[in-house]
Write an enzyme that holds these catalytic residues in place. Structure first.
Site, PDB file in Angstrom:
ATOM      1  N   SER A 214      -5.541   1.836   5.455  1.00 29.56           N
ATOM      2  CA  SER A 214      -5.447   1.930   4.000  1.00 29.56           C
ATOM      3  C   SER A 214      -5.611   3.363   3.506  1.00 29.56           C
ATOM      4  O   SER A 214      -4.833   4.236   3.868  1.00 29.56           O
ATOM      5  CB  SER A 214      -6.472   0.987   3.369  1.00 29.56           C
ATOM      6  OG  SER A 214      -6.226   0.801   2.006  1.00 29.56           O
ATOM      7  N   ASP A 354      -1.708   4.011  -2.093  1.00 31.19           N
ATOM      8  CA  ASP A 354      -2.483   4.493  -0.957  1.00 31.19           C
ATOM      9  C   ASP A 354      -1.647   4.317   0.308  1.00 31.19           C
ATOM     10  O   ASP A 354      -0.460   3.994   0.241  1.00 31.19           O
ATOM     11  CB  ASP A 354      -3.830   3.776  -0.862  1.00 31.19           C
ATOM     12  CG  ASP A 354      -3.692   2.305  -0.505  1.00 31.19           C
ATOM     13  OD1 ASP A 354      -2.579   1.771  -0.623  1.00 31.19           O
ATOM     14  OD2 ASP A 354      -4.706   1.685  -0.121  1.00 31.19           O
TER      15      ASP A 354
END
Length: 375
Positions: A214, A354
């Site tokens: 992530s 992200d």
């Protein structure tokens, strides 16, 4: 009152706190906050914020808009551990858990003690690649899943990844494990976490796997498991994966001869997801100037395609991944880059993602951050 001295970026502590009304940061080391605006962008119902006067300049949205909930505090209070109230609440909860079935911790069975996952947390199995999370872990995970879902039919498992250098290593290891147990591994290659979820759910896969850490730095990576509905894998299955990794389960067999599985290039699945996204748009984006900050991550492969298909004039930044620059001073953890880009180029809107695109922040034509509720 929790000690945050070891937290790399406090901002993401608040991403799931949209209902939070009161925050006191007067005890926190706010030097660890990378971006104050994105931090409180999640808290749309905020009514009270205690913040050191020295930190107010960092909070651009509150200073500019004169937020009534900002309460300046003169000096940082010393950190003294849990408050009495917190200790009482936690203590009561621990006692209730221990006594719920008349059992103490000493009386719990081995199975009961292992009721929580060891490696797989909320965000999957995550850590520094080659140290906390290794190719052997990935191989064993794939091998178990190929065997587990292949008990009644040939297992069909789809894999996506982000742009980290180690993602390619883990992709190969997972596919090798799946096929060695007789399952077929379908490779979406670089794509987003929501894409893996959608494809798993709509294309009849037994489970889906996303390789990503992530918003973490490039040297970290993770393995996130999804069930056939594209949702987080059930804990009981993840616990069995962990037991196999630790050598506690030994009945997983090897496939031989024509029972060995295949690896399938599945770029078409990614294209189907792009088609799904464009079909959801209620209006055309013709003449709309849209900026995308791809964080040198997963949206690099699909972001422009979606907005171009909707008629937007698309401007893309941070879309040249090299395996080590994912999230580096860009994307949703560094929204200031997109804010400047939108203002300087007089664009209508900007979106920042992200690394695996399961998080998104937006900025309006003035470069001001738009929170998740508004999106």
């Amino acid at each position: 009152t929790k000690d945050t001295s070891n937290v790399e970026d406090i901002s993401y502590m608040f991403e799931n706190c949209s209902s939070l009304k009161c925050i006191d940061l007067s005890m926190m080391d706010t030097s660890k906050v990378i971006n104050f605006d994105s931090m409180f962008g999640y808290c749309s119902k905020l009514q009270s914020l205690n913040l050191l006067k020295e930190d107010i300049d960092k909070l651009k949205c509150a200073k500019k808009e004169g937020k009534s909930w900002l309460i300046p505090t003169d000096a940082r209070k010393p950190y003294d551990g849990r408050t009495k109230a917190a200790k009482a609440i936690v203590g009561a909860a621990e006692n209730a858990a221990a006594g719920a079935n008349g059992n103490s911790n000493q009386d719990m069975s081995k199975k009961e003690k292992r009721s929580m996952t060891k490696y797989f947390g909320t965000d999957g199995f995550r850590g520094k690649a080659g140290v906390v999370l290794t190719a052997e872990h990935a191989f064993k995970t794939g091998r178990f899943l190929g065997w587990y879902y292949g008990k009644k039919h040939k297992a069909k498992i789809v894999i996506g990844k982000d742009t980290r250098r180690s993602s390619y290593m883990f992709e190969n290891a997972l596919a090798a494990g799946i096929t060695s147990s007789g399952g077929d591994a379908y490779l979406l290659h670089v794509t987003t976490t929501p894409c893996v979820s959608y494809i798993t759910r709509t294309e009849g896969f037994d489970c889906g796997i996303m390789i990503s850490a992530s918003h973490n730095p490039y040297f970290d990576n993770g393995i996130k498991l999804m069930n056939s509905e594209g949702e987080k894998m059930e804990d009981d299955v993840q616990i069995m994966v962990e037991q196999f990794i630790d050598g506690e389960l030994t009945d997983v067999t090897w496939a031989i001869e024509d029972k060995i599985g295949q690896t399938v290039d599945f770029y078409s699945g990614r294209n189907r997801y792009i088609g799904y996204l464009t079909s959801m748009a209620p209006v055309s984006l013709e003449n709309c100037k849209v900026a995308l900050d791809c964080a040198n991550g997963s949206t690099w492969s699909i972001g422009r395609s979606v907005f171009d298909a909707l008629g937007a004039k698309t401007y893309v930044i941070n879309n040249t991944p090299d395996g080590t620059n994912i999230n580096m001073n860009c994307g949703s953890t560094h929204i200031e880059g997109l804010q400047t880009y939108v203002r300087d180029n007089k664009l209508d809107v900007g979106f920042a993602f992200d690394g695996d695109a399961d998080r998104c922040l937006a900025v309006d034509e003035y470069g001001d951050v738009i929170n998740g509720d508004a999106i």
